[in-house]
Enzyme design. Structure first.
Site, short mmCIF file in Angstrom:
data_model
loop_
_atom_site.label_atom_id
_atom_site.label_comp_id
_atom_site.label_asym_id
_atom_site.label_seq_id
_atom_site.Cartn_x
_atom_site.Cartn_y
_atom_site.Cartn_z
N HIS A 103 0.70 -38.37 97.88
CA HIS A 103 1.80 -37.41 97.68
C HIS A 103 1.47 -36.47 96.52
CE1 HIS A 103 4.14 -40.94 99.41
NE2 HIS A 103 4.49 -39.96 100.21
N GLN A 144 -2.40 -34.95 106.29
CA GLN A 144 -3.14 -35.20 107.53
C GLN A 144 -3.08 -36.67 107.98
OE1 GLN A 144 -7.42 -34.23 107.67
NE2 GLN A 144 -7.44 -35.68 109.37
#
Ligand code: PAF
Length: 283
Positions: free
Chosen positions: A37, A149
């Protein structure tokens, strides 16, 4: 960092930045933040003037009650990580704020991309993801949306949502962050024991095995042997798929040219882990 709990306040604060021609970058999360993150936040910081992160454990995207109940909550640590990474705004709404009583139900015509892989094994999951991302985008109205991704199919679903709802937003997909041993960072890793974390590296090893053994022609056997590899390590494998990287259509015969993606979903006891790897010829 400005902490905001209500939609009204979020709109007001973001409007004030927009009026001053500031570009807004948005990182939606469900908390239990890790360096994956933080890579999104750092990319956002480099690219836009204002970085806003949301933390909201979205109940409508969990098709499994235990998974929802056991989803890790580490809010104080999350706030520290966001502050250290230089995040400007944290939007931290309640369930009531995002889903007021009698709020209308949506259905998105996502087509093929929600019927396969995660869509097949987690029915309704992507409708829930779209429901919350739609709400968040309508509130934040960012110039750029940053997503990871690691959730390859989710990225495709969100692109489809943006197209359906005609949001004027650029989507930036940030590569997966891994531990040195290859394990993809994930909030669900917090639910693994030390031994399980070590074993979980077999998911990345299996992706590498697929990449190394991929040859033009029939690739069905390769999927089978990769699945076997995981199962012998104690995983309960939902799928090992090799698909067209652009459409996610499964490929059984490969022409040696089409860019592919290998995708895995597998359980270690009751924790479900996913990962993927792009298999671009010549790369
Ligand atoms: O990837 C996630 O953490 C979630 O699915 C998202 C995009 C924040 C929506 O709840």
């Amino acid at each position: 960092m400005i902490l905001i709990n209500t939609i009204k306040q979020a709109k007001k604060v973001l409007d004030s930045f927009r009026i001053n021609n500031k570009t807004i970058g948005f990182v939606p999360t469900m908390g239990a933040l890790h360096q994956g993150h933080i890579a999104l936040i750092k990319t956002c910081k480099k690219t836009t003037d204002i970085c806003i992160c949301s933390i909201f454990i979205n109940p409508t995207q969990f098709n499994n009650k235990t998974d929802f109940e056991k989803y890790p909550v580490t809010i104080e640590q999350d706030i520290d990580l966001l502050e250290a990474a230089g995040c400007d705004i944290l939007f931290l709404p309640t369930v009531k704020e995002m889903y007021p009583a009698n709020s209308p139900k949506w259905h998105y015509q996502l087509g093929y991309v929600e019927k396969i892989l995660e869509g097949k094994y987690r029915p309704g999951h992507f409708q829930g993801v779209c429901q919350i991302v739609d709400k968040l985008l309508s509130i934040v109205m960012p110039h750029i949306l940053f997503i990871g991704q690691k959730d390859y199919q989710q990225c495709m679903v969100i692109k489809k949502l943006v197209q359906i709802k005609q949001y004027d937003v650029h989507i930036e997909i940030v590569p997966t962050i891994r531990q040195k041993n290859g394990l993809a960072l994930s909030s669900r890793n917090m639910r693994l024991t030390l031994a399980e974390k070590k074993n979980a590296t077999n998911i990345h090893k299996t992706l590498l095995y697929v990449k190394q053994h991929l040859k033009p022609g029939n690739i069905k056997e390769l999927k089978k042997s990769a699945t076997l590899l995981l199962n012998t390590k104690g995983f309960k494998t939902d799928y090992v798929e090799i698909a067209d990287a652009a459409t996610l259509k499964p490929i059984n015969k490969w022409d040696g040219k089409k860019p592919l993606v290998a995708l895995i979903a597998a359980y270690l006891h009751e924790v479900r882990l996913i990962d993927n790897m792009l298999l671009t010829p010549g790369a």
